[in-house]
Design a protein around this motif. Structure first.
Motif, PDB file in Angstrom:
ATOM      1  N   ALA A   1       0.823  -1.213   0.000  1.00 32.37           N
ATOM      2  CA  ALA A   1       0.000   0.000   0.000  1.00 32.37           C
ATOM      3  C   ALA A   1       0.856   1.262   0.000  1.00 32.37           C
ATOM      4  CB  ALA A   1      -0.935  -0.008   1.208  1.00 32.37           C
TER       5      ALA A   1
ATOM      6  N   LYS B   1      -2.487  -3.026  -5.129  1.00 29.11           N
ATOM      7  CA  LYS B   1      -2.507  -1.946  -4.131  1.00 29.11           C
ATOM      8  C   LYS B   1      -3.917  -1.756  -3.563  1.00 29.11           C
ATOM      9  CE  LYS B   1       1.322   1.272  -4.932  1.00 29.11           C
ATOM     10  NZ  LYS B   1       1.546   1.637  -3.530  1.00 29.11           N
TER      11      LYS B   1
ATOM     12  N   GLU C   1      -4.866  -1.868   0.340  1.00 27.60           N
ATOM     13  CA  GLU C   1      -5.484  -0.725   1.014  1.00 27.60           C
ATOM     14  C   GLU C   1      -6.833  -1.086   1.614  1.00 27.60           C
ATOM     15  OE1 GLU C   1      -5.504   1.975  -2.214  1.00 27.60           O
ATOM     16  OE2 GLU C   1      -3.338   2.409  -2.088  1.00 27.60           O
TER      17      GLU C   1
END
Length: 245
Positions: free
Chosen positions: A100, A115, A119
């Motif tokens: 992240a 990502k 997240e």
């Protein structure tokens, strides 16, 4: 290695050269760790996560290159998910956090999705402790606190304090549905939770280590336990034919 950090290339430039040399055909790569958080020191390394669909399995490798200690975390396009799952079960999101926060070194179109996964996990927080786990942790934290209060042996107290700090930090973070960590990440996790509390927590243990004054440690651990009924000893049982105390 003494002095090597004075000649080494800047982190991002070095990381890109390493990827070009060792993984020219990978699907993506990310630079993570202290160098991307603005916390670089003379002992910092390059934490590089590599994604390559041709890898049969994940692996980790460490070496020295371009004046840097390098740690590679290599995955195919599925293997990283097992690490996501394991990290979240332990409430220590090492891999999700690396991905992240990481800087993209190379991307063939896969990094944005990975990502986003990372997240989403971080924002969701760890699985909440149920009442039985809280009571179990409360009991063991009380037990170590009592050992700390009772010992007159300075050497023993130093080691008890280390255990007490870890258990107390874990308890306050997990009961507030926050991620935990180990080593330096204990403090970082406390700061993310509450900067003022982290300062008071650190001050309490520092006072003990420097002056042998236990009072602030005892006070802050009691405060941590208070919302859950305080110290727990009488009435606790484990393995008595019931899943709940």
């Amino acid at each position: 290695m003494k002095g090597d950090h004075l000649q080494r290339l800047p982190a991002i430039k070095a990381a890109k050269k390493i990827i070009e040399k060792h993984f020219p055909n990978c699907d993506g790569a990310i630079l993570a760790g202290s160098v991307v958080r603005g916390q670089e020191s003379s002992t910092s390394d390059l934490d590089i996560v590599v994604f390559d669909q041709k890898l049969p399995a994940s692996y980790r490798e460490s070496f020295l290159e371009l004046g840097w200690p390098v740690e590679l975390f290599c995955h195919n396009l599925e293997s990283y998910q097992a690490f996501f799952k394991s990290d979240c079960e332990r409430a220590r999101p090492c891999m999700p956090r690396m991905i992240a926060e990481g800087i993209v070194l190379k991307d063939n179109g896969i990094i944005a999705g990975v990502k986003l996964e990372a997240e989403t996990l971080l924002n969701s927080g760890p699985e909440k402790w149920d009442a039985s786990i809280i009571k179990l942790k409360q009991y063991f934290l009380t037990d170590v606190l009592d050992d700390f209060i009772g010992t007159l042996n300075r050497s023993e107290a130093i080691f008890i304090a280390g255990t007490l700090a870890e258990l107390a930090a874990e308890f306050v973070l997990r009961t507030n549905n926050r991620w935990i960590g180990s080593s330096k990440w204990i403090h970082r996790s406390l700061v993310e939770f509450d900067k003022d509390f982290a300062g008071a927590f650190t001050e309490a243990f520092d006072l003990f280590y420097t002056t042998n004054d236990k009072s602030k440690v005892i006070h802050i651990v009691k405060e941590i336990l208070e919302p859950h009924g305080g110290r727990l000893f009488a009435g606790f049982y484990l393995g008595k034919g019931s899943s709940d105390n």
